[in-house]
Design a protein around this motif. Structure first.
Motif, PDB file in Angstrom:
ATOM      1  N   ARG A 187     -18.965  -5.060  -5.337  1.00 30.24           N
ATOM      2  CA  ARG A 187     -17.510  -4.857  -5.474  1.00 30.24           C
ATOM      3  C   ARG A 187     -16.627  -6.066  -5.268  1.00 30.24           C
ATOM      4  NH1 ARG A 187     -17.014  -1.101  -0.427  1.00 30.24           N
ATOM      5  NH2 ARG A 187     -14.906  -1.276  -0.784  1.00 30.24           N
ATOM      6  N   THR A 188     -17.133  -7.099  -4.419  1.00 29.24           N
ATOM      7  CA  THR A 188     -16.331  -8.285  -4.389  1.00 29.24           C
ATOM      8  C   THR A 188     -17.161  -9.430  -4.379  1.00 29.24           C
ATOM      9  OG1 THR A 188     -16.268  -8.199  -1.982  1.00 29.24           O
ATOM     10  CG2 THR A 188     -14.519  -6.800  -2.921  1.00 29.24           C
ATOM     11  N   GLU A 232       0.876  -1.138  -0.069  1.00 24.87           N
ATOM     12  CA  GLU A 232       0.124   0.005  -0.030  1.00 24.87           C
ATOM     13  C   GLU A 232       0.788   1.428   0.057  1.00 24.87           C
ATOM     14  OE1 GLU A 232      -3.801   1.758   2.241  1.00 24.87           O
ATOM     15  OE2 GLU A 232      -2.950  -0.015   2.871  1.00 24.87           O
ATOM     16  N   GLN A 267      -4.362  -2.027  -2.551  1.00 21.36           N
ATOM     17  CA  GLN A 267      -4.745  -2.773  -1.077  1.00 21.36           C
ATOM     18  C   GLN A 267      -5.765  -3.741  -1.625  1.00 21.36           C
ATOM     19  OE1 GLN A 267      -7.020   0.413   0.997  1.00 21.36           O
ATOM     20  NE2 GLN A 267      -8.146  -1.262   2.341  1.00 21.36           N
ATOM     21  N   ALA A 280     -11.471 -10.728   0.576  1.00 19.87           N
ATOM     22  CA  ALA A 280     -12.068  -9.738  -0.199  1.00 19.87           C
ATOM     23  C   ALA A 280     -13.309  -9.384   0.470  1.00 19.87           C
ATOM     24  CB  ALA A 280     -12.155 -10.297  -1.636  1.00 19.87           C
ATOM     25  N   PHE A 334     -10.588  -6.579   1.141  1.00 17.18           N
ATOM     26  CA  PHE A 334     -11.991  -6.048   0.868  1.00 17.18           C
ATOM     27  C   PHE A 334     -11.988  -5.329  -0.441  1.00 17.18           C
ATOM     28  CE2 PHE A 334     -12.391  -5.924   5.396  1.00 17.18           C
ATOM     29  CZ  PHE A 334     -13.212  -7.130   5.432  1.00 17.18           C
ATOM     30  N   THR A 335     -11.081  -5.930  -1.368  1.00 14.80           N
ATOM     31  CA  THR A 335     -11.279  -5.321  -3.036  1.00 14.80           C
ATOM     32  C   THR A 335     -11.323  -6.493  -3.989  1.00 14.80           C
ATOM     33  OG1 THR A 335      -8.670  -5.356  -3.085  1.00 14.80           O
ATOM     34  CG2 THR A 335      -9.795  -3.529  -2.339  1.00 14.80           C
ATOM     35  N   TRP A 336     -11.718  -6.240  -5.125  1.00 14.94           N
ATOM     36  CA  TRP A 336     -11.855  -7.216  -6.183  1.00 14.94           C
ATOM     37  C   TRP A 336     -10.143  -7.793  -6.547  1.00 14.94           C
ATOM     38  CZ3 TRP A 336      -9.103  -6.981 -10.542  1.00 14.94           C
ATOM     39  CH2 TRP A 336      -8.721  -5.803 -11.188  1.00 14.94           C
ATOM     40  N   LYS A 337      -9.399  -7.086  -6.268  1.00 15.16           N
ATOM     41  CA  LYS A 337      -8.054  -7.416  -6.436  1.00 15.16           C
ATOM     42  C   LYS A 337      -7.584  -8.682  -5.428  1.00 15.16           C
ATOM     43  CE  LYS A 337      -6.549  -2.823  -8.060  1.00 15.16           C
ATOM     44  NZ  LYS A 337      -5.702  -1.717  -7.694  1.00 15.16           N
TER      45      LYS A 337
END
Length: 223
Positions: A177-178, A81, A87, A171, A90-93
């Motif tokens: 979002r996820t 980060e 990050q 995620a 809690f992201t699709w990444k």
């Protein structure tokens, strides 16, 4: 049974996450499979066991490991980060990373078996004719191992589509979002929305059956 706009959004996100996860698993899996198929080194069996571990560990355990590594207080999370603005929690990444980790062994094992089946004398002949090692790989080894690699890639893609536990841990389950298809099925079932659950289950089943059929074609012996 029809798909709503939210369902289509979930489907597109699932395909996006699964495609990227499969791509990363493919690149790393093929490279490591070739190394394991062609070289012997100290700790080879132990490393092989570690790379195969995601096939047998509970997905939630994998998710916990990912949190330990990439969480905000994890070993790599703060560094990613700070230096790259990445990050994962809690992201699709993060969903992509989780799916890639779970799918990786399927590519690795299939590609390794495919490389081990490539006749060594053909590679030696290519070297004798003046090809460098990278040329041998791209002109001989990789083309002859393509069927096994593609089969592993398809299996990895199907596994990434159905990933739930590890993705949920890192995620989360945030609609739009996820939230992937498997999570949407869980939410619909818990909410008692049988119509939506049945629709999503049918959708993901059709996709996975199609992928498995294609994988079986590539795994079938040549005639």
């Amino acid at each position: 049974m029809t798909l709503t706009a939210a369902d289509w959004q979930t489907l597109l996100l699932t395909l996006k996450v699964s495609s990227l996860a499969t791509l990363y698993a493919l690149l790393l899996g093929v490279a490591l499979a070739w190394v394991f198929a062609r070289f012997r080194f100290v700790g080879r069996d132990v490393l092989d066991a570690v790379l195969t571990l995601p096939m047998v560990l509970p997905p939630t355990v994998l998710g916990y490991y990912l949190l330990v590594l990439f969480g905000r207080r994890g070993a790599l999370g703060p560094w990613l980060e700070e230096h790259f603005g990445i990050q994962l929690v809690f992201t699709w990444k993060g969903a992509v990373v989780a799916a890639a980790v779970v799918a990786f062994p399927l590519v690795f094992k299939s590609a390794r078996a495919a490389f081990e089946d490539v006749a060594k004398n053909m590679e030696r002949t290519a070297r004798t004719l003046g090809s460098r090692e990278i040329g041998v790989f791209f002109r001989v080894s990789l083309p002859l191992a393509t069927r096994g690699i593609v089969a592993g890639m398809l299996l990895a893609f199907a596994r990434a589509i159905g990933e739930f536990g590890a993705t949920l841990m890192i995620a989360g389950n945030l609609p739009g979002r996820t939230q992937t298809l498997s999570m949407a099925v869980y939410d619909a079932a818990m909410a008692g929305d049988d119509v939506r659950a049945n629709t999503l289950v049918l959708l993901i089943s059709v996709v996975c059956v199609t992928i498995l059929a294609l994988s079986g074609y590539f795994l079938a012996p040549k005639r």
